[in-house]
Write an enzyme that holds these catalytic residues in place. Structure first.
Site, PDB file in Angstrom:
ATOM      1  CG  ASN A  44       5.712   1.353  -2.016  1.00 25.99           C
ATOM      2  OD1 ASN A  44       5.172   1.568  -3.101  1.00 25.99           O
ATOM      3  ND2 ASN A  44       5.094   0.711  -1.052  1.00 25.99           N
ATOM      4  CD  GLU A  46       6.680  -3.712  -0.101  1.00 19.88           C
ATOM      5  OE1 GLU A  46       6.415  -4.905  -0.388  1.00 19.88           O
ATOM      6  OE2 GLU A  46       5.923  -2.978   0.562  1.00 19.88           O
ATOM      7  CD  GLU A  57       6.542   9.015   1.418  1.00 21.77           C
ATOM      8  OE1 GLU A  57       7.081   7.928   1.126  1.00 21.77           O
ATOM      9  OE2 GLU A  57       5.545   9.092   2.145  1.00 21.77           O
ATOM     10  CB  CYS A  88       6.716   6.454   7.564  1.00 18.98           C
ATOM     11  SG  CYS A  88       8.412   6.460   6.919  1.00 18.98           S
ATOM     12  CB  CYS A  91       9.203   9.647   4.442  1.00 24.04           C
ATOM     13  SG  CYS A  91       9.591   8.091   3.618  1.00 24.04           S
TER      14      CYS A  91
HETATM   15  N1  THU Z   1       5.530   3.361   2.561  1.00 28.43           N
HETATM   16  C1  THU Z   1       5.991   4.380   1.764  1.00 28.43           C
HETATM   17  O1  THU Z   1       6.376   4.151   0.599  1.00 28.43           O
HETATM   18  N2  THU Z   1       6.013   5.636   2.288  1.00 28.43           N
HETATM   19  C2  THU Z   1       5.717   5.914   3.580  1.00 28.43           C
HETATM   20  O2  THU Z   1       6.182   6.893   4.127  1.00 28.43           O
HETATM   21  C3  THU Z   1       4.812   4.989   4.271  1.00 28.43           C
HETATM   22  C4  THU Z   1       5.077   3.553   3.934  1.00 28.43           C
HETATM   23  C5  THU Z   1       5.567   1.991   2.041  1.00 28.43           C
HETATM   24  C6  THU Z   1       6.611   1.122   2.718  1.00 28.43           C
HETATM   25  C7  THU Z   1       6.050  -0.259   2.441  1.00 28.43           C
HETATM   26  O3  THU Z   1       6.514  -0.669   1.155  1.00 28.43           O
HETATM   27  C8  THU Z   1       4.550  -0.046   2.386  1.00 28.43           C
HETATM   28  O4  THU Z   1       4.336   1.339   2.232  1.00 28.43           O
HETATM   29  C9  THU Z   1       3.815  -0.526   3.624  1.00 28.43           C
HETATM   30  O5  THU Z   1       4.317   0.061   4.756  1.00 28.43           O
HETATM   31 ZN    ZN Z   2       8.452   6.529   4.656  1.00 31.50          ZN
END
Ligand code: THU
Ligand code: ZN
Length: 141
Positions: A44, A46, A57, A88, A91
């Protein structure tokens, strides 16, 4: 099967070490295996404008697709918390663009690898067929 999956999960764990997560402090890694047997990873990334953040993902899918790989065979996801993170909703839909319901999704939960399928995580995904059906429906009116 889990013996097999553990190598993929380890790739997801290595991937989260590159995560840029100053806001959530929640590193996530994803490892996506393609039909050719190659593995593409993502973490991830941010952003100060929170909604610009990329999910692990999504980044893995982008890495694979940009190199011409659109057939996926397995996905592993891990968070630094080893808390059983799952992809999530967004994704799940992103994955459904390329993979069918049988795609195995391995999620690291403590020391355990929990296996889902994409279909279990996202039944009735929106697909190209969904859109063409709706075109047909609107033609009828
Ligand atoms: N996150 C992901 O990278 N993948 C997901 O499908 C679930 C959430 C990340 C997004 C954010 O940077 C952190 O997890 C907290 O939600
Ligand atoms: Zn996601």
């Amino acid at each position: 099967m889990d013996g097999d999956a553990s190598a993929l999960v380890e790739r997801a764990e290595t991937a989260f070490e590159s995560a840029h997560v100053p806001y959530s402090e929640y590193p996530v890694g994803a490892a996506l295996e393609t039909a050719s047997g190659e593995v593409f990873v993502g973490c991830n990334v941010e952003n100060a404008n929170y909604s610009n953040s990329l999910h692990a993902e999504e980044v893995a899918v982008g890495e694979a697709v940009k190199r011409g790989h659109t057939e996926f065979t397995r996905l592993a996801v891990a968070s630094a918390a080893r808390d059983g993170v799952t992809p999530c909703g967004m994704c799940r839909q992103t994955l459904a663009e390329f993979a069918d319901e049988s795609l195995p999704v391995f999620c690291l939960d403590g020391e355990e690898i929990v296996e889902y399928t994409l279909g279990k995580l996202l039944p009735a995904a929106i697909s190209e067929e969904t859109l063409s059906d709706s075109e047909a429906a609107s033609d009828e009116t």
